[in-house]
Design an enzyme around this catalytic site. Structure first.
Site: not given
Ligand code: S3P
Length: 440
Positions: A27, A128, A176, A322, A349, A353
């Site tokens: 970010r 993904r 995300q 995570d 992921k 996992r």
């Molecule tokens: C992340 C959000 C998580 C996490 C990923 C990092 C992020 O995923 O699993 O490793 O930096 O916004 P999600 O989008 O499923 O919340």
């Protein structure tokens, strides 16, 4: 292809810092790159994932100057010269490597640009699901084509342009997806709102506020007002609690161990791991030292104990998603049952996992029942050393290296290059812990 070998340890007594937070580093590269001037970013995570995002911003015309770097990896301190929201068309495909966060956040950004671009990544990333960002971004006016072999998967061809603001109810709790929409919303003329089904990590909202962009949070409704430019500011990234998690579990379940992790992020949307471990009987103290850059950070102190199993609550899952691989290892080492449900997201992921954790735990002698949305581990049986695959997934590699510290005999994790996507220097830290020293 590299591998890691571990033998059981009897003691763990260490104090150290883990590298910068991965989510926050992505970010910072993006928001500093959009800002109206130079921003010094300290403790940037020099991992492959975050370097991909930095390179992506550079392909979009953002210059940066490296002030300090981690040898053999990438920048840890840099000045990013904001392009005042005026990005240029990349000359080549934008490669996000292994990073779902990089690809989804950049898709939000590129959806709003007046040019065509292609986002791509490695085989894991290109399998993904991207439909979750394609749908809302298309509703805002972008045209995104999934060019991957699997439907709805990358590479993504994005034909961006003028977007319209909207309110979007996310079907899955995903930081995300939320962040992709908020970044796209910055380029609209109105108010864009994301409604999340439950709380997810809030780094984007915090960083928007830190960069003085007007945004509003009302429970699970998060809004950003378009037509604003982030104000250039310096930023220091805290240590990554998801990286610290491996050492926290290593110490928490080893009676007599003492561990102090310093200057690590303590954002409440990331600390559910600590709550679960405390329920399992762990002795953990965390102290927030500062919130100077809009993110709380501080120290976590762990004293090792014998742990017992617990049920991970459905609402906790997004805030420890995570950490499930390493928590599952803790569950196998604890007495009694640990159950994790409502965690179907784990299947999409960097690896599936649920199955990779279950396979490796079973190979070490643990009893695991697998469900479509989680697993139940009957803990307390001694784990024995094995040769285990990482399945190309950094968190699987590190979680099972820690399992090896508590198993009988030697454990070997193969295919461990993937660790560099999130934790450059992990092997060095592991060597120090094995030698009974504090990593430097
Ligand atoms: C992340 C959000 C998580 C996490 C990923 C990092 C992020 O995923 O699993 O490793 O930096 O916004 P999600 O989008 O499923 O919340």
């Amino acid at each position: 292809m590299s591998s890691i070998k571990v033998k059981p340890i009897k003691d763990l007594w260490a104090e150290f810092e883990v590298p910068g937070d991965k989510s926050i580093s992505h970010r910072a590269a993006i928001l500093a790159g959009l800002s109206n001037g130079p921003c010094q970013i300290d403790n940037y995570l020099p991992s492959e994932d975050c370097i991909c995002t930095l390179n992506a911003m550079s392909n979009l015309g953002v210059d940066y100057e490296v002030l300090e770097a981690m040898e053999g990896f990438g920048p840890t301190s840099l000045i990013i010269r904001g392009k005042k929201m005026d990005l240029s068309k990349p000359e080549e495909e934008v490669d996000c490597g292994n990073s779902g966060t990089g690809m989804r956040l950049l898709a939000g950004l590129l959806a709003a640009q007046p040019f065509e671009s292609v986002l791509t990544g490695d085989a894991s990333l290109c399998s993904r699901p991207m439909g979750r960002i394609m749908k809302p971004l298309a509703e805002m006016g972008a045209s995104i084509e999934a060019l991957g072999e699997k439907p709805g998967c990358a590479p993504l061809r994005i034909t961006g342009g003028k977007l319209k603001e909207m309110t979007y109810e996310m079907p899955v709790a995903s930081a995300q997806v939320k962040s992709a929409i908020l970044l796209a919303g910055l380029f609209t003329e109105g108010k864009t709102t994301v409604v999340q089904p439950s709380e997810t990590r809030d780094h984007t909202e915090r960083m928007l506020a830190y960069f003085q962009v007007r945004s509003v949070r009302d429970g699970n409704h998060i809004s950003v007002y378009g037509g604003q430019m982030p104000e250039s500011r310096d930023f220091r990234i805290p240590g990554d609690i998801s990286s610290a998690a491996f050492w926290i579990v290593a110490a928490a379940c080893l009676p007599g161990a003492h561990l102090l992790i310093k200057n690590v992020g303590l954002n409440p949307t990331r600390t559910a791991l600590l709550d679960v471990l405390i329920r399992m009987g762990a002795q953990i103290k965390d102290v927030v030292l500062s919130e100077e850059y809009g993110e709380p950070y501080g120290n976590i102190e762990i004293t090792g104990k014998s742990l017992h199993g617990t049920e991970i609550k459905p609402e906790e899952v997004p805030n420890l998603i995570d950490e499930v691989p390493i928590l599952a290892v803790a569950g196998a080492l604890a007495q009694g049952k640990m159950s994790i449900r409502n965690a179907k997201e784990l299947r999409v992921k960097e690896s599936d996992r649920i199955s990779t954790v279950a396979d490796n735990l079973r190979a070490m002698g643990a009893e695991v029942e697998e469900y479509e949305d989680g697993m139940e581990i009957s803990g307390g049986k001694p784990l024995h050393g094995q040769v285990l695959d990482s399945f190309g997934d950094h968190r699987i590699a590190m979680a099972f290296a820690i399992a090896g510290l508590h198993a009988k005999g030697e454990t070997e994790i193969t295919n461990t290059d993937c660790i560099n996507t999130s934790y450059p220097g992990f092997s060095k830290h592991l060597e120090a812990i094995k030698a009974g020293k504090s990593p430097k």
